[in-house]
Scaffold this motif. Structure first.
Motif, PDB file in Angstrom:
ATOM      1  N   LEU A 364       0.977   1.592   2.367  1.00 43.85           N
ATOM      2  CA  LEU A 364       1.530   2.725   3.114  1.00 43.85           C
ATOM      3  C   LEU A 364       1.909   3.897   2.217  1.00 43.85           C
ATOM      4  CD1 LEU A 364       3.800   0.960   5.769  1.00 43.85           C
ATOM      5  CD2 LEU A 364       1.347   1.422   5.817  1.00 43.85           C
ATOM      6  N   GLY A 365       1.482   3.844   0.956  1.00 46.83           N
ATOM      7  CA  GLY A 365       1.673   4.996   0.081  1.00 46.83           C
ATOM      8  C   GLY A 365       2.775   4.870  -0.936  1.00 46.83           C
ATOM      9  N   ALA A 366       3.508   3.763  -0.955  1.00 39.89           N
ATOM     10  CA  ALA A 366       4.615   3.616  -1.897  1.00 39.89           C
ATOM     11  C   ALA A 366       4.085   3.510  -3.322  1.00 39.89           C
ATOM     12  CB  ALA A 366       5.440   2.378  -1.559  1.00 39.89           C
ATOM     13  N   ASP A 367       4.867   4.040  -4.256  1.00 38.30           N
ATOM     14  CA  ASP A 367       4.572   3.918  -5.680  1.00 38.30           C
ATOM     15  C   ASP A 367       5.346   2.703  -6.173  1.00 38.30           C
ATOM     16  OD1 ASP A 367       4.160   4.141  -8.379  1.00 38.30           O
ATOM     17  OD2 ASP A 367       4.946   6.185  -8.569  1.00 38.30           O
ATOM     18  N   VAL A 368       4.676   1.561  -6.206  1.00 42.68           N
ATOM     19  CA  VAL A 368       5.354   0.301  -6.478  1.00 42.68           C
ATOM     20  C   VAL A 368       4.608  -0.475  -7.545  1.00 42.68           C
ATOM     21  CG1 VAL A 368       4.146  -0.749  -4.510  1.00 42.68           C
ATOM     22  CG2 VAL A 368       6.184  -1.867  -5.447  1.00 42.68           C
ATOM     23  N   THR A 369       5.360  -1.079  -8.457  1.00 41.39           N
ATOM     24  CA  THR A 369       4.789  -1.937  -9.498  1.00 41.39           C
ATOM     25  C   THR A 369       5.355  -3.337  -9.342  1.00 41.39           C
ATOM     26  OG1 THR A 369       4.616  -0.076 -11.036  1.00 41.39           O
ATOM     27  CG2 THR A 369       4.519  -2.295 -11.975  1.00 41.39           C
ATOM     28  N   GLU A 370       4.472  -4.312  -9.273  1.00 41.05           N
ATOM     29  CA  GLU A 370       4.879  -5.711  -9.159  1.00 41.05           C
ATOM     30  C   GLU A 370       5.063  -6.304 -10.547  1.00 41.05           C
ATOM     31  OE1 GLU A 370       2.913  -9.972  -7.700  1.00 41.05           O
ATOM     32  OE2 GLU A 370       2.032  -8.071  -7.040  1.00 41.05           O
ATOM     33  N   HIS A 371       6.237  -6.867 -10.802  1.00 41.32           N
ATOM     34  CA  HIS A 371       6.526  -7.549 -12.057  1.00 41.32           C
ATOM     35  C   HIS A 371       6.629  -9.053 -11.801  1.00 41.32           C
ATOM     36  CE1 HIS A 371       7.146  -3.832 -14.258  1.00 41.32           C
ATOM     37  NE2 HIS A 371       7.972  -3.399 -13.311  1.00 41.32           N
ATOM     38  N   PRO A 379       9.946   7.194  -6.002  1.00 38.23           N
ATOM     39  CA  PRO A 379       9.804   8.000  -4.777  1.00 38.23           C
ATOM     40  C   PRO A 379       8.363   8.444  -4.563  1.00 38.23           C
ATOM     41  CG  PRO A 379      11.717   8.717  -6.031  1.00 38.23           C
ATOM     42  CD  PRO A 379      10.967   7.762  -6.921  1.00 38.23           C
ATOM     43  N   ALA A 380       7.901   8.315  -3.331  1.00 36.09           N
ATOM     44  CA  ALA A 380       6.550   8.738  -2.948  1.00 36.09           C
ATOM     45  C   ALA A 380       6.530   8.898  -1.433  1.00 36.09           C
ATOM     46  CB  ALA A 380       5.504   7.713  -3.389  1.00 36.09           C
ATOM     47  N   PRO A 381       5.727   9.839  -0.919  1.00 38.47           N
ATOM     48  CA  PRO A 381       5.639   9.991   0.547  1.00 38.47           C
ATOM     49  C   PRO A 381       4.900   8.814   1.168  1.00 38.47           C
ATOM     50  CG  PRO A 381       4.085  11.449  -0.571  1.00 38.47           C
ATOM     51  CD  PRO A 381       4.928  10.843  -1.639  1.00 38.47           C
ATOM     52  N   LEU A 382       5.463   8.260   2.220  1.00 41.41           N
ATOM     53  CA  LEU A 382       4.830   7.143   2.916  1.00 41.41           C
ATOM     54  C   LEU A 382       4.099   7.639   4.155  1.00 41.41           C
ATOM     55  CD1 LEU A 382       7.534   4.315   2.742  1.00 41.41           C
ATOM     56  CD2 LEU A 382       5.862   5.035   1.025  1.00 41.41           C
ATOM     57  N   HIS A 383       3.126   6.863   4.593  1.00 45.02           N
ATOM     58  CA  HIS A 383       2.361   7.206   5.787  1.00 45.02           C
ATOM     59  C   HIS A 383       2.187   5.958   6.639  1.00 45.02           C
ATOM     60  CE1 HIS A 383      -1.048   5.154   3.916  1.00 45.02           C
ATOM     61  NE2 HIS A 383      -0.833   5.873   2.817  1.00 45.02           N
ATOM     62  N   GLY A 384       1.683   6.126   7.842  1.00 45.15           N
ATOM     63  CA  GLY A 384       1.477   5.013   8.756  1.00 45.15           C
ATOM     64  C   GLY A 384       0.337   4.119   8.336  1.00 45.15           C
ATOM     65  N   GLY A 385       0.237   2.997   9.019  1.00 48.72           N
ATOM     66  CA  GLY A 385      -0.817   2.039   8.741  1.00 48.72           C
ATOM     67  C   GLY A 385      -0.394   0.663   9.221  1.00 48.72           C
ATOM     68  N   VAL A 386      -1.244  -0.321   8.986  1.00 45.64           N
ATOM     69  CA  VAL A 386      -0.976  -1.688   9.420  1.00 45.64           C
ATOM     70  C   VAL A 386      -0.160  -2.412   8.362  1.00 45.64           C
ATOM     71  CG1 VAL A 386      -2.010  -3.891  10.034  1.00 45.64           C
ATOM     72  CG2 VAL A 386      -3.061  -1.763  10.825  1.00 45.64           C
ATOM     73  N   TRP A 387       0.880  -3.098   8.805  1.00 44.95           N
ATOM     74  CA  TRP A 387       1.757  -3.877   7.928  1.00 44.95           C
ATOM     75  C   TRP A 387       1.561  -5.350   8.258  1.00 44.95           C
ATOM     76  CZ3 TRP A 387       5.538  -2.538   4.204  1.00 44.95           C
ATOM     77  CH2 TRP A 387       6.399  -3.567   3.816  1.00 44.95           C
ATOM     78  N   SER A 388       1.055  -6.116   7.309  1.00 42.49           N
ATOM     79  CA  SER A 388       0.842  -7.550   7.506  1.00 42.49           C
ATOM     80  C   SER A 388       2.127  -8.310   7.184  1.00 42.49           C
ATOM     81  CB  SER A 388      -0.293  -8.058   6.617  1.00 42.49           C
ATOM     82  OG  SER A 388      -1.519  -7.450   6.979  1.00 42.49           O
ATOM     83  N   THR A 389       2.372  -9.396   7.928  1.00 43.45           N
ATOM     84  CA  THR A 389       3.618 -10.142   7.756  1.00 43.45           C
ATOM     85  C   THR A 389       3.433 -11.510   7.115  1.00 43.45           C
ATOM     86  OG1 THR A 389       3.448 -11.064   9.980  1.00 43.45           O
ATOM     87  CG2 THR A 389       4.664  -9.002   9.732  1.00 43.45           C
ATOM     88  N   TYR A 390       2.212 -12.045   7.068  1.00 41.37           N
ATOM     89  CA  TYR A 390       1.948 -13.328   6.412  1.00 41.37           C
ATOM     90  C   TYR A 390       2.776 -14.458   7.021  1.00 41.37           C
ATOM     91  CZ  TYR A 390       0.388  -9.759   3.115  1.00 41.37           C
ATOM     92  OH  TYR A 390      -0.192  -8.642   2.554  1.00 41.37           O
ATOM     93  N   ALA A 391       3.011 -14.401   8.311  1.00 44.09           N
ATOM     94  CA  ALA A 391       3.820 -15.403   9.023  1.00 44.09           C
ATOM     95  C   ALA A 391       5.219 -15.530   8.435  1.00 44.09           C
ATOM     96  CB  ALA A 391       3.120 -16.763   9.024  1.00 44.09           C
ATOM     97  N   ASP A 392       5.754 -14.428   7.910  1.00 48.05           N
ATOM     98  CA  ASP A 392       7.050 -14.414   7.221  1.00 48.05           C
ATOM     99  C   ASP A 392       7.998 -13.465   7.949  1.00 48.05           C
ATOM    100  OD1 ASP A 392       9.226 -14.060   5.504  1.00 48.05           O
ATOM    101  OD2 ASP A 392       7.988 -14.059   3.695  1.00 48.05           O
ATOM    102  N   HIS A 393       9.081 -14.014   8.489  1.00 50.93           N
ATOM    103  CA  HIS A 393      10.020 -13.201   9.274  1.00 50.93           C
ATOM    104  C   HIS A 393      10.652 -12.081   8.466  1.00 50.93           C
ATOM    105  CE1 HIS A 393      13.712 -15.864   8.083  1.00 50.93           C
ATOM    106  NE2 HIS A 393      12.709 -16.128   7.280  1.00 50.93           N
ATOM    107  N   ARG A 394      10.939 -12.333   7.180  1.00 52.70           N
ATOM    108  CA  ARG A 394      11.548 -11.284   6.354  1.00 52.70           C
ATOM    109  C   ARG A 394      10.555 -10.152   6.074  1.00 52.70           C
ATOM    110  NH1 ARG A 394      16.520 -12.897   7.590  1.00 52.70           N
ATOM    111  NH2 ARG A 394      17.091 -14.885   6.653  1.00 52.70           N
ATOM    112  N   MET A 395       9.276 -10.471   5.978  1.00 52.84           N
ATOM    113  CA  MET A 395       8.277  -9.413   5.817  1.00 52.84           C
ATOM    114  C   MET A 395       8.216  -8.544   7.072  1.00 52.84           C
ATOM    115  SD  MET A 395       6.882  -9.163   2.868  1.00 52.84           S
ATOM    116  CE  MET A 395       5.488  -8.110   3.333  1.00 52.84           C
ATOM    117  N   ALA A 396       8.360  -9.169   8.243  1.00 52.21           N
ATOM    118  CA  ALA A 396       8.392  -8.395   9.483  1.00 52.21           C
ATOM    119  C   ALA A 396       9.597  -7.465   9.511  1.00 52.21           C
ATOM    120  CB  ALA A 396       8.412  -9.330  10.683  1.00 52.21           C
TER     121      ALA A 396
END
Length: 436
Positions: A364-371, A379-396
């Motif tokens: 969705l446009g975030a400037d994110v680095t996975e460690h 900070p980065a402008p976000l936009h719409g799109g599909v968000w997958s949840t992986y059957a995980d309530h916290r991801m939802a």
């Protein structure tokens, strides 16, 4: 499509849910369902107690329903017909026979029930949803063998063959992947002939407040627990007194609702916030204050008012990793950088949450680095799109928080929130509809 071996289950095929957008400051008061962590611990203790008891205001969700079914299959009786669940403990003298336990995606069922199964009589087979087979449980099963229980397998599916009694004794485990390894062994330990003395050997145990919760509840049942030494918990053998529990609201489930105040500049009150609690969700007070929110607790509940601009944070979430998805969503919307660390263990939750958050926020446009042990967000402008949840309530939860601040976010399989919050989507939509 993400790699299911690394990220968890593939997204559901159903149409994604349009996450409601907050068009102005949200003003609301929210009543939360009961705590899953408290409900499932209370059910286990009731099942091994010396008499009937009641779990009042029990959370009715998939995880707790699976726990009730599992304990009933072992010979306890859990009456879930009302808001207050009545429990008759299991009788070791009455053979349960060969039974099957469905763990679903509930780590508490997979880890807390096998130590109880040793007190029943018969073969108890455990299995669950496909992704559950990837979640760690081998340390618990190895410890049960040391304590005198016959266990076949080191991961789901596995089988416990109970004989009605367990020798107990001392075990050494590496609980660096989950505090539930410790809690699992403590909850039934008083019913073992020699009790249980659990010693941790490894990297620091995550989510220590959950072990504190277990110890506090054991003591409420009259169980003698010695936790004076670091990385050691000893439960003396003896009866588990029957105690009625009143379940607190699930404070971790407050995260998206309080985050809604933060992202909309509004004010949200969560009713009945306890003055003192062992729940990890209580850390939201300090986290949201650090991000610029005004946070106040009164007898009525916890009230959060959002700032004009969210500030980024540098946080070690090791003890409260379950809050990481909602906090990461807020950090992606903040005006300054954030670093969330100390949470390598959440890779072993319902999905690899670090990888999933990096993927979905980045999509969705975030400037994110996975460690290896966290996330860095700028900070980065976000936009719409599909968000997958992986059957995980916290991801939802994280997806709907982003959707409240960004147009066009579509959350796949929002129904997965039913794991701990029945009809979450309906409650969330009704809250925002008043402000659209």
């Amino acid at each position: 499509m993400t790699d299911p071996d690394r990220r968890g289950p593939a997204p559901a095929a159903e149409d994604p849910w349009p996450a409601p957008r907050a068009r102005g400051p949200v003003e609301a008061t929210v009543t939360l369902p009961g705590s899953k962590s408290l409900t499932n611990r209370a059910l286990v203790l009731a099942a091994v107690a010396d008499g009937p008891s009641v779990v009042r205001r029990a959370l009715r969700s998939r995880d707790t329903s699976l726990m009730a079914a599992a304990l009933t299959s072992l010979g306890a009786v859990v009456d879930t017909s009302g808001d207050d669940w009545r429990v008759t403990p299991l009788d070791a003298a009455a053979p349960a026979g060969d039974v099957a336990v469905d763990c679903g995606l509930a780590g508490t069922v997979m880890r807390f029930v096998p130590p109880v199964a040793g007190l029943a009589t018969g073969a108890v087979s455990f299995d669950g949803d496909p992704h559950m087979r990837k979640r760690p449980v081998g340390e618990v099963l190895g410890a049960l063998r040391t304590l005198g229980i016959d266990v076949t397998g080191d991961a789901l599916p596995f089988t416990v063959r109970g004989t009605g009694s367990v020798a107990g004794g001392t075990v050494v485990v590496d609980a660096s992947q989950s505090s539930q390894f410790i809690s699992a062994l403590l909850l039934a330990g008083a019913r073992y002939e020699r009790g249980v003395d659990v010693r941790h050997d490894g990297q620091p145990v995550p989510s220590l407040p959950h072990i504190d919760m277990t110890v506090a509840m054991l003591r409420q049942h009259g169980v003698v627990v010695d936790d004076a030494d670091a990385n050691r918990w000893s439960v003396a053998p003896g009866p588990v007194r029957a105690v009625d529990h009143l379940i607190e609201p699930d404070l971790s489930n407050a995260a998206p609702f309080l985050a809604l105040a933060a992202v909309s500049g509004g004010t949200v009150t969560v009713r009945d916030w306890p003055a003192a609690t062992t729940q990890a969700g209580d850390a939201l007070r300090g986290i949201l204050a650090a991000m610029g929110c005004m946070v106040t607790r009164t007898d009525a509940g916890l009230t959060v008012t959002g700032p004009d601009e969210l500030q980024g944070v540098d946080l070690d979430l090791h003890d409260v990793g379950e809050l990481a998805p909602a906090v990461a969503a807020l950090c992606a919307l903040a005006t300054t950088p954030s670093h969330l660390r100390g949470i390598a263990h959440i890779r072993g939750h319902e999905t690899d949450r670090l990888a999933a958050l990096a993927t979905e926020l980045g999509r969705l446009g975030a400037d994110v680095t996975e460690h290896p042990d966290g996330l860095e967000l700028r900070p980065a402008p976000l936009h719409g799109g599909v968000w997958s949840t992986y059957a995980d309530h916290r991801m939802a939860h994280a997806g709907v928080v982003v959707g409240a601040a960004v147009d066009g976010v579509l959350v796949e399989d929002v129904a997965t929130t039913g794991k701990t919050f029945p009809d979450f989507a309906g409650s969330w939509a009704a809250l925002l509809d008043r402000d659209v």
